[in-house]
Every structure is written in C-alpha cells, then in structure tokens.
Design a protein around this motif. Structure first.
Motif, PDB file in Angstrom:
ATOM      1  N   HIS A 125      -8.172  86.722  10.506  1.00  0.00           N
ATOM      2  CA  HIS A 125      -7.596  85.221  10.982  1.00  0.00           C
ATOM      3  C   HIS A 125      -6.294  85.108  10.481  1.00  0.00           C
ATOM      4  N   GLY A 126      -6.106  85.765   9.239  1.00  0.00           N
ATOM      5  CA  GLY A 126      -4.798  85.571   8.766  1.00  0.00           C
ATOM      6  C   GLY A 126      -3.501  86.205   9.580  1.00  0.00           C
ATOM      7  N   ARG A 127      -3.940  87.381  10.231  1.00  0.00           N
ATOM      8  CA  ARG A 127      -2.938  88.233  11.207  1.00  0.00           C
ATOM      9  C   ARG A 127      -2.756  87.665  12.446  1.00  0.00           C
ATOM     10  N   VAL A 128      -4.153  86.952  12.665  1.00  0.00           N
ATOM     11  CA  VAL A 128      -3.848  86.264  14.213  1.00  0.00           C
ATOM     12  C   VAL A 128      -2.912  85.123  14.169  1.00  0.00           C
ATOM     13  N   ALA A 129      -2.888  84.375  12.910  1.00  0.00           N
ATOM     14  CA  ALA A 129      -2.051  83.310  12.744  1.00  0.00           C
ATOM     15  C   ALA A 129      -0.644  83.720  12.443  1.00  0.00           C
ATOM     16  N   LEU A 130      -0.324  85.009  11.821  1.00  0.00           N
ATOM     17  CA  LEU A 130       0.852  85.504  11.841  1.00  0.00           C
ATOM     18  C   LEU A 130       1.359  86.044  13.050  1.00  0.00           C
ATOM     19  N   LEU A 131       0.617  86.474  13.748  1.00  0.00           N
ATOM     20  CA  LEU A 131       0.896  87.155  15.382  1.00  0.00           C
ATOM     21  C   LEU A 131       1.409  85.942  16.106  1.00  0.00           C
ATOM     22  N   GLU A 132       0.465  84.798  15.870  1.00  0.00           N
ATOM     23  CA  GLU A 132       0.935  83.510  16.653  1.00  0.00           C
ATOM     24  C   GLU A 132       2.170  82.701  16.149  1.00  0.00           C
ATOM     25  N   SER A 133       2.721  83.070  15.132  1.00  0.00           N
ATOM     26  CA  SER A 133       3.843  82.648  14.376  1.00  0.00           C
ATOM     27  C   SER A 133       5.220  83.203  15.177  1.00  0.00           C
ATOM     28  N   ALA A 134       5.014  84.183  15.873  1.00  0.00           N
ATOM     29  CA  ALA A 134       6.011  84.764  16.509  1.00  0.00           C
ATOM     30  C   ALA A 134       6.802  83.585  17.764  1.00  0.00           C
ATOM     31  N   ALA A 135       5.886  82.990  18.355  1.00  0.00           N
ATOM     32  CA  ALA A 135       6.490  81.910  19.117  1.00  0.00           C
ATOM     33  C   ALA A 135       7.359  80.745  18.718  1.00  0.00           C
ATOM     34  N   PRO A 136       6.972  80.209  17.640  1.00  0.00           N
ATOM     35  CA  PRO A 136       7.652  79.142  17.111  1.00  0.00           C
ATOM     36  C   PRO A 136       8.888  79.710  16.258  1.00  0.00           C
ATOM     37  N   ILE A 137       9.140  80.899  15.762  1.00  0.00           N
ATOM     38  CA  ILE A 137      10.291  81.746  15.027  1.00  0.00           C
ATOM     39  C   ILE A 137      11.092  81.854  16.282  1.00  0.00           C
ATOM     40  N   VAL A 138      10.615  82.268  17.548  1.00  0.00           N
ATOM     41  CA  VAL A 138      11.425  82.717  18.833  1.00  0.00           C
ATOM     42  C   VAL A 138      12.132  81.435  18.891  1.00  0.00           C
ATOM     43  N   LEU A 139      11.393  80.296  19.155  1.00  0.00           N
ATOM     44  CA  LEU A 139      12.052  78.906  19.394  1.00  0.00           C
ATOM     45  C   LEU A 139      13.241  78.694  18.601  1.00  0.00           C
ATOM     46  N   ILE A 140      13.178  78.643  17.067  1.00  0.00           N
ATOM     47  CA  ILE A 140      13.877  78.459  16.120  1.00  0.00           C
ATOM     48  C   ILE A 140      15.255  79.054  16.233  1.00  0.00           C
ATOM     49  N   ALA A 141      14.832  80.706  16.738  1.00  0.00           N
ATOM     50  CA  ALA A 141      15.915  81.435  16.703  1.00  0.00           C
ATOM     51  C   ALA A 141      16.944  81.143  17.692  1.00  0.00           C
ATOM     52  N   LEU A 142      16.254  80.887  19.120  1.00  0.00           N
ATOM     53  CA  LEU A 142      16.823  80.737  20.210  1.00  0.00           C
ATOM     54  C   LEU A 142      17.602  79.313  20.090  1.00  0.00           C
ATOM     55  N   SER A 143      16.998  78.261  19.537  1.00  0.00           N
ATOM     56  CA  SER A 143      17.851  77.299  19.219  1.00  0.00           C
ATOM     57  C   SER A 143      19.277  77.358  18.253  1.00  0.00           C
ATOM     58  N   ALA A 144      18.949  78.055  17.100  1.00  0.00           N
ATOM     59  CA  ALA A 144      20.142  78.086  16.351  1.00  0.00           C
ATOM     60  C   ALA A 144      21.114  79.016  16.984  1.00  0.00           C
ATOM     61  N   ALA A 145      20.891  79.982  17.677  1.00  0.00           N
ATOM     62  CA  ALA A 145      21.852  81.037  18.383  1.00  0.00           C
ATOM     63  C   ALA A 145      22.098  80.413  19.830  1.00  0.00           C
ATOM     64  N   SER A 146      21.872  79.371  20.320  1.00  0.00           N
ATOM     65  CA  SER A 146      21.926  79.143  21.712  1.00  0.00           C
ATOM     66  C   SER A 146      23.504  79.082  22.126  1.00  0.00           C
ATOM     67  N   PRO A 147      24.439  78.598  21.482  1.00  0.00           N
ATOM     68  CA  PRO A 147      25.632  78.615  21.671  1.00  0.00           C
ATOM     69  C   PRO A 147      26.350  80.114  21.695  1.00  0.00           C
ATOM     70  N   LEU A 148      26.082  81.064  21.093  1.00  0.00           N
ATOM     71  CA  LEU A 148      26.246  82.206  21.221  1.00  0.00           C
ATOM     72  C   LEU A 148      25.567  82.989  22.255  1.00  0.00           C
ATOM     73  N   ILE A 149      24.396  82.792  22.480  1.00  0.00           N
ATOM     74  CA  ILE A 149      23.847  83.259  23.630  1.00  0.00           C
ATOM     75  C   ILE A 149      24.184  82.696  24.984  1.00  0.00           C
ATOM     76  N   ILE A 150      24.570  81.374  24.900  1.00  0.00           N
ATOM     77  CA  ILE A 150      25.270  81.169  26.407  1.00  0.00           C
ATOM     78  C   ILE A 150      26.732  81.898  26.621  1.00  0.00           C
ATOM     79  N   THR A 151      27.405  82.267  25.430  1.00  0.00           N
ATOM     80  CA  THR A 151      28.542  82.743  25.686  1.00  0.00           C
ATOM     81  C   THR A 151      28.443  84.177  26.129  1.00  0.00           C
ATOM     82  N   HIS A 152      27.419  84.729  25.092  1.00  0.00           N
ATOM     83  CA  HIS A 152      27.400  86.308  25.398  1.00  0.00           C
ATOM     84  C   HIS A 152      25.965  86.757  25.898  1.00  0.00           C
ATOM     85  N   TRP A 153      25.381  86.165  27.130  1.00  0.00           N
ATOM     86  CA  TRP A 153      24.132  86.341  27.460  1.00  0.00           C
ATOM     87  C   TRP A 153      23.857  87.886  27.900  1.00  0.00           C
TER      88      TRP A 153
END
Length: 240
Positions: A125-153
């Motif tokens: 159960h703990g590992r399922v929760a950790l695996l599901e944490s990938a989605a919010p972490i992706v969203l946070i990373a994309l949000s933080a890096a969005s100016p760079l990603i848009i410029t250097h897609w």
C-alpha cells in the motif's frame, strides 16, 4: 528502496511527463504551427484513444511475459516516438506521433503496478501511494519549469527520450517473469474490476482535463503570455 521499484516509479513519471507535458509544449507548438484550440485538443485526444485502445493488450502481455520485458518493449519503442517529436514540422506528424505515443506508453504504468504487487505485503500500500505520487510531482515540475519548456520544448522532449530509454534498458535487471497460465478474460469480467475502472475514470476526468488545458488556454487566449514575457525576456511572444 529496491532498484525495481525505482525503475517502476521512473517510467511512470516519464510517461506522465509525455502526456501532461503537452499542456505546456502546446503553447509553443501552437505558435509554431498556427494551431487553434480544437487542433490543440485533438493531439491529446488521439494520445488517449491510443492509450485506452492498447491498455488491455499490454495488460495481457504483462501477465504473460512479465513487467521487465514489457517495460523494455514499451519504453524503448516509446523513446523512439518521443525522439521523432524533435523533428516535427507539420500538424499531421504531431497527431500521428502522439497517437503512437499513447499506444506504446500504455504498457508502462501497469507494468509498474505489477512490480509493486510483488512487494512484501506490508509494503504494497505504501508503494502504491508512492507510485501515485508521480502524477502530482510531474505537475509541480511542469509548472515550475513551464517558461523554460515553452522556450526550449525540443530540449524537453530530448530529456524525456534519454531518461525513458535509460530507465527502460535498466528494466532488464528486474527479475520478474510472467505466467502462461494467466487468464485475462476472468479479470475483464470481474465486477470489482469494473467498479474500480469507473471510480478511476471519475477521479481522473477533472484532474487530467484541467492540468492539460488550463495553461495553454490561459496563455493563448487570456493574455497570460504577457506575464511570462515580463518574467523572461527570452520568450517569444505568443499572445496578442
């Protein structure tokens, strides 16, 4: 934490970055190719059509040959498609490649879940929760890096290609086989599985929709681009 779970989490994170990253990349690609909102949406629609259509065949393959070989196949083929995104020059090419990406990446997350299922009972159960944490972490990373990603897609796609290919090749070190006695029909006809699918669909409906469309629509149609311009003078204007 064992290596097999790290690989499982990594490929889950990267396949999510491919699909959710379009919500950021589409801003630059829309300006590059002159796309409207319907065309932007159709790209990810085709991705999910491919993802859903191929999910059951991938599940059968995972049960038969195991998650290790499935990650190797799914991940390496997906990497090739992602690399091809660096060279797109037309809207049709993007549609075809995202459809292919949906078909091919669909084997990664269920393989990761299969790896988690092999964990000791008190850790599952703990590992399922950790695996599901990938989605919010992706969203946070994309949000933080969005100016760079848009410029250097293109650099963004290159980084995903290299990381996914490396993780997929490392999957050969996972010692988990499949079973020739697996019966996929018994799973598909299970009422509890059907209920879980409905609940999961309801949970993800708003989450993926909002995360995929909110940023490009705000930037392209609500003058949020002016804010990005004030933050980074290196960005190309995309909103008038």
């Amino acid at each position: 934490m064992d290596r097999s779970f790290v690989i499982a989490w990594s490929v889950s994170f990267l396949q999510l970055a491919v699909r959710l990253g379009w919500g950021v990349v589409s801003v630059a690609v829309a300006e590059f190719l002159g796309l409207n909102s319907v065309q932007i949406g159709l790209v990810l629609t085709l991705f999910y059509i491919g993802y859903v259509a191929s999910s059951i065949p991938w599940g059968v393959l995972i049960d038969r040959v195991g998650p290790s070989k499935t990650i190797l196949i799914s991940g390496t083929l997906s990497s090739v498609v992602i690399l091809m995104l660096l060279m797109v020059s037309s809207y049709v090419q993007i549609l075809i490649l995202y459809l292919a990406a949906g078909i091919l990446t669909a084997g990664l997350f269920p393989s990761a879940m299969k790896i988690v299922s092999y964990s000791e009972r008190e850790r599952v159960h703990g590992r399922v929760a950790l695996l599901e944490s990938a989605a919010p972490i992706v969203l946070i990373a994309l949000s933080a890096a969005s100016p760079l990603i848009i410029t250097h897609w293109r650099v963004f796609y290159l980084a995903i290609f290299m990381a996914l290919l490396t993780s997929s090749l490392l999957a050969v070190t996972i010692n988990m086989g499949g079973s020739k006695d697996a019966r996929p029909r018994s799973v598909l006809m299970n009422l509890r599985v059907a209920k879980a699918v409905v609940l999961r669909a309801g949970e993800l409906w708003g989450t993926w929709g909002t995360s995929s469309w909110l940023l490009p629509f705000l930037v392209l149609y609500d003058a949020l681009g002016e804010y990005y311009l004030s933050c980074s003078s290196s960005l190309t204007p995309w909103a008038s």
